[in-house]
Design a protein around this motif. Structure first.
Motif, PDB file in Angstrom:
ATOM      1  N   ALA A   1      48.260  38.245  40.110  1.00 44.68           N
ATOM      2  CA  ALA A   1      48.204  39.282  39.089  1.00 44.68           C
ATOM      3  C   ALA A   1      47.474  38.758  37.860  1.00 44.68           C
ATOM      4  CB  ALA A   1      49.616  39.734  38.723  1.00 44.68           C
ATOM      5  N   PRO A   2      46.896  39.638  37.020  1.00 46.50           N
ATOM      6  CA  PRO A   2      46.150  39.165  35.846  1.00 46.50           C
ATOM      7  C   PRO A   2      46.959  38.239  34.949  1.00 46.50           C
ATOM      8  CG  PRO A   2      45.688  41.482  36.233  1.00 46.50           C
ATOM      9  CD  PRO A   2      46.770  41.092  37.186  1.00 46.50           C
TER      10      PRO A   2
ATOM     11  N   TRP B   1      38.771  38.978  33.656  1.00 44.98           N
ATOM     12  CA  TRP B   1      39.544  38.707  34.876  1.00 44.98           C
ATOM     13  C   TRP B   1      41.023  38.547  34.559  1.00 44.98           C
ATOM     14  CZ3 TRP B   1      35.917  34.414  37.271  1.00 44.98           C
ATOM     15  CH2 TRP B   1      34.713  35.024  37.671  1.00 44.98           C
TER      16      TRP B   1
ATOM     17  N   GLY C   1      42.754  41.940  33.628  1.00 46.59           N
ATOM     18  CA  GLY C   1      42.785  42.958  34.673  1.00 46.59           C
ATOM     19  C   GLY C   1      41.709  44.014  34.547  1.00 46.59           C
TER      20      GLY C   1
ATOM     21  N   ALA D   1      37.482  42.091  38.285  1.00 45.18           N
ATOM     22  CA  ALA D   1      37.895  41.056  39.229  1.00 45.18           C
ATOM     23  C   ALA D   1      36.644  40.456  39.860  1.00 45.18           C
ATOM     24  CB  ALA D   1      38.818  41.628  40.304  1.00 45.18           C
TER      25      ALA D   1
ATOM     26  N   GLN E   1      51.366  40.496  45.702  1.00 44.48           N
ATOM     27  CA  GLN E   1      50.480  39.507  45.130  1.00 44.48           C
ATOM     28  C   GLN E   1      50.931  38.134  45.586  1.00 44.48           C
ATOM     29  OE1 GLN E   1      47.840  40.105  43.482  1.00 44.48           O
ATOM     30  NE2 GLN E   1      48.090  42.302  43.166  1.00 44.48           N
TER      31      GLN E   1
ATOM     32  N   GLU F   1      44.767  53.040  40.212  1.00 44.16           N
ATOM     33  CA  GLU F   1      44.851  51.702  39.626  1.00 44.16           C
ATOM     34  C   GLU F   1      46.249  51.402  39.117  1.00 44.16           C
ATOM     35  OE1 GLU F   1      43.063  49.376  35.701  1.00 44.16           O
ATOM     36  OE2 GLU F   1      42.173  51.249  36.386  1.00 44.16           O
TER      37      GLU F   1
ATOM     38  N   ASP G   1      49.438  48.454  40.301  1.00 40.29           N
ATOM     39  CA  ASP G   1      49.618  47.423  39.286  1.00 40.29           C
ATOM     40  C   ASP G   1      51.005  46.815  39.421  1.00 40.29           C
ATOM     41  OD1 ASP G   1      48.169  46.510  36.581  1.00 40.29           O
ATOM     42  OD2 ASP G   1      50.322  46.547  36.246  1.00 40.29           O
TER      43      ASP G   1
ATOM     44  N   TRP H   1      51.379  48.766  31.867  1.00 37.68           N
ATOM     45  CA  TRP H   1      50.044  49.368  31.771  1.00 37.68           C
ATOM     46  C   TRP H   1      50.058  50.549  30.811  1.00 37.68           C
ATOM     47  CZ3 TRP H   1      46.915  53.509  32.169  1.00 37.68           C
ATOM     48  CH2 TRP H   1      45.587  53.326  32.523  1.00 37.68           C
TER      49      TRP H   1
END
Length: 433
Positions: free
Chosen positions: A16-17, A48, A51, A54, A96, A217, A221, A227
């Protein structure tokens, strides 16, 4: 690079970011060092980690190896796989993978950060198979050929019965669940950031409009509520709201003295510092997650947090200790919200209506520009023809300039001065004896 190789490189899983930033800081690497090792700019590495984008292709595979994430050529052992944590039902995020091997940090003193980054970016060599060593003595003479075995049909192991899980939610149901879970709390948090109730409701509605427009998106997440929270905070703290008459001044402070003092002290902080202390002490995020959400480095977020705590401690001596401030902000954030918001269905339809309006406006402007460009290209002359304008009488000619005409006396004086051999005063002319 062939198509299959490109597809396999693009399918390399990445953390994950926020996990990417944590792994980079665990390696004691800066953004400049990662950018130099990957052959990109510092802004690309920051994108990157937040997020926004990528890596793709070989850069994705090299970036995964740099962070310590196993690639397609590195099999993951079943015992090394972490147990998947329970996620909220509305998010439905993709799993992830966590890094299998922890890279060496620079705290040991044996590996430099830049050398570790470059070595991690290189593809690992495939280990050569070790030769099988027989424990007994070697036989002399030709070995007996092995007997040919008859193929036996292997019995397939019985698959364990998997219990039927809850049915998958539709995008509308998942959005409605996220809205019901986070909308009211986000309105209260945004009010603590801005001190304006109308602006807080507007910011939360805008954030959920934006989330529904980017729902593919948001649905995958790792933290969909985060977000939406980041979008609401960005909209609420925009400096352009100060030019709006409705949001130029904050609302009336609360009646309680302690809440009024704390809210006034928070509003005196700069917006980045206010946001940092609310995320860290109010919501309980750790420092790397706070830095990632505020788009700042971890040292910068730590400095902002220390400065905000110092200012709040000077304004309110009871909150000088970090634990007291944490308890007070946590209790303030956890209060039951009283804001009345429209239903989730109205938010979704409003987002779709807004998207259609903007699409029609853009298409209309594009059509107008195309028509104007075509009309100009059709009516424009192909060559330049100079125009010979006919002569015209010009009126209002100004008076001729220069010295004026001499009068008769002036002409006589001029002639006299030119005729005398020795111009000048007579008393200076020498007398001839």
């Amino acid at each position: 690079m062939s198509r299959s190789t490109a597809d396999s490189a693009s399918s390399v899983p990445l953390p994950a970011p926020k996990e990417r930033r944590r792994l980079r800081e665990a390696l004691a690497l800066s953004e400049e060092q990662v950018a130099e090792a990957m052959g990109v700019t510092k802004a690309t590495v920051r994108s990157w980690e937040t997020g926004r984008s990528a890596p793709r292709g070989r850069k994705r595979e090299a970036y995964a190896k740099l962070l310590g994430t196993p690639g397609p050529a590195d099999p993951v052992r079943p015992e090394a796989e972490p147990r998947a944590e329970a996620e909220p039902v509305w998010s439905q995020p993709q799993a992830q993978p966590h890094p299998q091997q922890q890279p060496q940090s620079s705290a040991s003193g044996s590996v430099r950060p830049r050398a570790a980054a470059k070595r991690a970016a290189k593809p690992p060599r495939a280990p050569s198979p070790a030769p099988a060593i027989s424990p007994g003595p070697a036989r002399k003479g030709p070995a007996k050929p092995p007997e040919r075995l008859k193929p036996v049909a292997a019995e397939a192991p019985a698959e364990p019965a998997v219990p039927a899980g809850p049915p998958a939610l539709t995008p509308e149901e998942a959005f409605d669940a996220l809205y019901a879970h986070a909308a009211s709390g986000l309105v209260h948090q945004t009010y603590l950031l801005t001190g304006r109730r109308g602006l807080s409701r507007e910011a939360v509605e805008y954030a959920f409009h934006h989330a529904w427009q980017h729902w593919p998106e948001v649905a995958v997440d790792a933290d969909p509520a985060g977000w939406v929270r980041a979008a609401a905070y960005e909209y609420a703290l925009s400096p352009w709201h100060r030019f709006r008459r409705a949001h130029r001044h904050p609302d009336a402070p609360p009646a309680e003295a302690d809440r009024r003092a704390l809210l006034g002290a928070l509003l005196e902080l700069p917006p980045p510092y206010r946001r940092t202390v609310l995320l860290y002490d109010g919501l309980g995020l750790d420092l790397p997650e706070t830095a990632a959400e505020t788009e700042a480095s971890t040292p910068a977020a730590a400095n902002r947090l220390l400065h905000a705590r110092t200012v709040l401690g000077e304004r309110i001596p009871e909150l000088a200790e970090p634990e007291a401030l944490h308890r007070c902000l946590s209790a303030l954030v956890a209060e039951a919200p009283t804001a009345k918001l429209p239903p989730a269905r109205a938010v979704r339809t409003g987002s779709e209506r807004r998207a259609r309006s903007w699409t029609r406006a853009v298409l209309g402007m594009t059509a107008v520009l195309i028509v104007m460009t075509g009309f100009t290209a059709a009516t424009a002359p192909t060559r330049y023809i100079p125009v010979n304008a006919p002569g015209e009488a010009v009126n209002g000619v100004p008076v001729r300039g220069g010295p004026q005409k001499l009068s008769p006396e002036d002409v006589e004086l001029r002639d006299k001065l030119r005729s005398e051999p020795n111009p000048g005063p007579e008393r200076l002319v020498p007398a001839v004896g």
